[in-house]
Design a protein around this motif. Structure first.
Motif, mmCIF file in Angstrom:
data_model
loop_
_atom_site.group_PDB
_atom_site.id
_atom_site.type_symbol
_atom_site.label_atom_id
_atom_site.label_comp_id
_atom_site.label_asym_id
_atom_site.label_seq_id
_atom_site.Cartn_x
_atom_site.Cartn_y
_atom_site.Cartn_z
ATOM 1 N N GLY A 182 49.540 48.138 91.309
ATOM 2 C CA GLY A 182 50.914 47.982 91.753
ATOM 3 C C GLY A 182 51.595 46.802 91.085
ATOM 4 O O GLY A 182 50.967 46.027 90.374
ATOM 5 N N TRP A 200 47.065 60.139 97.392
ATOM 6 C CA TRP A 200 47.870 58.930 97.478
ATOM 7 C C TRP A 200 48.959 59.151 98.517
ATOM 8 O O TRP A 200 49.590 60.205 98.556
ATOM 9 N N ARG A 223 52.255 56.845 100.646
ATOM 10 C CA ARG A 223 53.067 55.636 100.532
ATOM 11 C C ARG A 223 53.848 55.409 101.825
ATOM 12 O O ARG A 223 54.141 56.353 102.568
ATOM 13 N N ARG A 274 54.455 56.672 106.959
ATOM 14 C CA ARG A 274 53.635 56.946 105.790
ATOM 15 C C ARG A 274 53.791 58.419 105.420
ATOM 16 O O ARG A 274 53.795 59.293 106.294
ATOM 17 N N ASP A 312 61.178 54.850 95.123
ATOM 18 C CA ASP A 312 59.719 54.879 95.057
ATOM 19 C C ASP A 312 59.100 53.580 95.555
ATOM 20 O O ASP A 312 57.872 53.481 95.671
ATOM 21 N N ALA A 332 57.436 51.087 97.716
ATOM 22 C CA ALA A 332 56.627 51.284 98.914
ATOM 23 C C ALA A 332 55.253 50.661 98.698
ATOM 24 O O ALA A 332 54.905 50.283 97.574
ATOM 25 N N TYR A 375 51.549 51.699 98.451
ATOM 26 C CA TYR A 375 50.837 52.931 98.143
ATOM 27 C C TYR A 375 49.377 52.792 98.597
ATOM 28 O O TYR A 375 48.717 51.796 98.283
ATOM 29 N N TYR A 376 48.917 53.799 99.305
ATOM 30 C CA TYR A 376 47.552 53.819 99.835
ATOM 31 C C TYR A 376 46.786 55.006 99.243
ATOM 32 O O TYR A 376 47.316 56.123 99.198
ATOM 33 N N GLY A 387 45.934 49.358 100.163
ATOM 34 C CA GLY A 387 47.351 49.420 99.836
ATOM 35 C C GLY A 387 47.697 48.519 98.657
ATOM 36 O O GLY A 387 47.169 47.411 98.532
#
Length: 118
Positions: free
Chosen positions: A8, A35, A37, A44, A88, A90, A92-93, A111
């Motif tokens: 990220g 993935w 976010r 989420r 976009d 966020a 991200y997980y 994350g």
């Protein structure tokens, strides 16, 4: 089992980033990888997923811009993000459905923050 996400950062609109997420531990196999976010103030949401066989699916908002892939030998999932837009932004997980000698369940990474801004 632990998932470690990376990649990220801050990027300008129109730019690209590549996220990675590697699983470690005593792993027998990994079924689907994905993935998700979460933007500030929002729930989420699923971004992309890839099955063990390589089938992929994407949220409508990222189709044609994001590509998910996996390396089974490395227990790693990637998300190539092109044409990034401010929406976009966020955390991200990554998510993996992991089978160990003792159980089969979902695991989540910690994350990684993606910020799209000029």
């Amino acid at each position: 089992v632990q998932l470690q996400a990376s990649g990220g950062g801050l990027v300008q609109p129109g730019g690209s980033l590549r996220l990675s997420c590697a699983a470690s531990g005593t792993i027998v196999s990994i079924a689907n990888m994905g993935w998700y976010r979460q933007a500030p103030g929002k729930q989420r949401e699923s971004v992309a997923a890839v099955s063990l066989g390589g089938n992929t699916n994407y949220a409508d908002s990222v189709k044609e811009r994001f590509t998910i892939s996996r390396d089974n030998a490395k227990n790693t999932v990637y998300l190539q993000m092109n044409g990034l837009i401010p929406e976009d932004t966020a955390v991200y997980y990554c998510q993996m459905a992991v089978r160990t000698p003792l159980y089969f369940r979902n695991h989540w990474g910690q994350g990684t923050l993606v910020t799209v801004s000029s």
